[in-house]
Motif scaffolding. Sequence first.
Motif, mmCIF file in Angstrom:
data_model
loop_
_atom_site.group_PDB
_atom_site.id
_atom_site.type_symbol
_atom_site.label_atom_id
_atom_site.label_comp_id
_atom_site.label_asym_id
_atom_site.label_seq_id
_atom_site.Cartn_x
_atom_site.Cartn_y
_atom_site.Cartn_z
ATOM 1 N N ASN A 103 0.841 -1.195 0.000
ATOM 2 C CA ASN A 103 0.000 0.000 0.000
ATOM 3 C C ASN A 103 0.873 1.240 0.000
ATOM 4 O OD1 ASN A 103 -2.811 -1.162 0.374
ATOM 5 N ND2 ASN A 103 -1.768 -2.066 2.133
ATOM 6 N N SER A 151 0.741 5.612 0.632
ATOM 7 C CA SER A 151 -0.064 6.667 1.249
ATOM 8 C C SER A 151 -0.644 7.625 0.221
ATOM 9 C CB SER A 151 0.780 7.445 2.267
ATOM 10 O OG SER A 151 1.864 8.095 1.615
ATOM 11 N N GLY A 165 5.134 6.826 1.477
ATOM 12 C CA GLY A 165 4.383 6.097 2.496
ATOM 13 C C GLY A 165 4.187 4.641 2.150
ATOM 14 N N ILE A 166 5.271 3.886 1.987
ATOM 15 C CA ILE A 166 5.197 2.484 1.567
ATOM 16 C C ILE A 166 4.936 1.590 2.779
ATOM 17 C CG2 ILE A 166 6.429 0.628 0.387
ATOM 18 C CD1 ILE A 166 8.214 2.840 -0.850
ATOM 19 N N THR A 167 3.935 0.734 2.666
ATOM 20 C CA THR A 167 3.643 -0.265 3.703
ATOM 21 C C THR A 167 3.556 -1.625 3.046
ATOM 22 O OG1 THR A 167 2.368 1.356 4.977
ATOM 23 C CG2 THR A 167 2.066 -0.963 5.533
ATOM 24 N N LEU A 168 4.329 -2.583 3.571
ATOM 25 C CA LEU A 168 4.348 -3.946 3.029
ATOM 26 C C LEU A 168 4.108 -4.904 4.185
ATOM 27 C CD1 LEU A 168 4.930 -5.607 0.399
ATOM 28 C CD2 LEU A 168 7.281 -5.839 1.237
ATOM 29 N N ASN A 169 3.049 -5.682 4.075
ATOM 30 C CA ASN A 169 2.766 -6.655 5.131
ATOM 31 C C ASN A 169 2.236 -7.951 4.524
ATOM 32 O OD1 ASN A 169 0.365 -4.572 4.989
ATOM 33 N ND2 ASN A 169 -0.545 -6.545 5.570
ATOM 34 N N PRO A 211 3.195 -4.715 9.990
ATOM 35 C CA PRO A 211 3.844 -4.579 8.681
ATOM 36 C C PRO A 211 5.260 -5.145 8.705
ATOM 37 C CG PRO A 211 3.814 -2.477 9.800
ATOM 38 C CD PRO A 211 3.031 -3.409 10.655
ATOM 39 N N LEU A 259 8.049 -0.625 6.539
ATOM 40 C CA LEU A 259 7.515 0.730 6.423
ATOM 41 C C LEU A 259 8.626 1.611 5.857
ATOM 42 C CD1 LEU A 259 5.721 1.095 9.879
ATOM 43 C CD2 LEU A 259 4.611 0.753 7.672
ATOM 44 N N PRO A 308 13.684 2.897 5.389
ATOM 45 C CA PRO A 308 12.816 1.733 5.604
ATOM 46 C C PRO A 308 12.940 1.213 7.037
ATOM 47 C CG PRO A 308 14.813 1.054 4.480
ATOM 48 C CD PRO A 308 14.895 2.557 4.623
ATOM 49 N N ARG A 309 11.858 0.682 7.540
ATOM 50 C CA ARG A 309 11.828 0.051 8.873
ATOM 51 C C ARG A 309 11.336 -1.370 8.683
ATOM 52 N NH1 ARG A 309 8.012 -0.840 12.883
ATOM 53 N NH2 ARG A 309 8.725 -0.596 15.064
ATOM 54 N N ASP A 360 10.486 -5.072 10.241
ATOM 55 C CA ASP A 360 10.164 -5.808 11.458
ATOM 56 C C ASP A 360 10.605 -7.252 11.265
ATOM 57 O OD1 ASP A 360 8.698 -7.413 13.424
ATOM 58 O OD2 ASP A 360 7.627 -5.555 13.873
#
Length: 265
Positions: A122, A124, A141-145, A152, A155, A183-184, A186
């Motif tokens: 997704n 933003s 606003g990149i979100t990968l989960n 996620p 991020l 990038p962050r 997890d």
Amino acid sequence: VSSRGKILRRSGSARVTLPVSDATRALAARGGPAFFSDAHVDGIDLRILTEAVRPGYAVQFAQPLTEVNHLLGRLRLILLTLGGLALTVVLIAAVAVYLLLQPDRFTAMLQTQASNAGLELNLSSPASPTLFPRPALDLSGITLNAQGANAPILLAAHGRLVLPWRTVFGGPTVITQLEIDSPRVDLDALQEWLAALPAQPEGSPPNIPRIDTGVSISHGSVVRGNEVLLGNVSLAAGSLISGQPFPLSGSATTAAGTPLQLRLF
């Protein structure tokens, strides 16, 4: 003109009376350098030169600005026309960039590839295209989960897909370079997604996207929940092409402040 402001003699049209200002009377009384001034007399714009001639007197010379105003009017019209044309060119260029790069097509392609890998991608805001100095799509606003997961995997504040010109003009969809800023990652979410992947047949090559000139990651971090494991992560990778060597160099700092270096060839 006398120092008292009295007009002693006129030349040219006797019907035109030039204004006598305080500066004109002061120049006639005390002398000094000549000066220019503007005036509007009988509907005509004038440019006036005032010059001291002898103690107590000054002379004024006036030149109509009709031709100058006419020329300035024409120049103003030309500039407005050129400005309108420039704005039109900018608008056409913006439309051309959008039509050539088709950011929706690339965004859909990335989301499809992520979905095929069991991921959800997704943004933003919609991808922002640019053509110069090279074709690219800016991602914000990149979100990968993992599909169905709450936490996620990644991020990122900003990403950039650099594309070759042949892709812009309808060639194969190839990413020239992938750049990711801040990038962050997890680690727990990443391990859960990897563990849930179906096993591939033995000997089958991994299905990875082709990136011609490499990957660049800056100001990244690796976390486990709220715990930061690695900070200030920077990675620079070579071409990502299946079946070919993948050179990789990177650096990071542990939570204890220990610097780390990584080089793979």
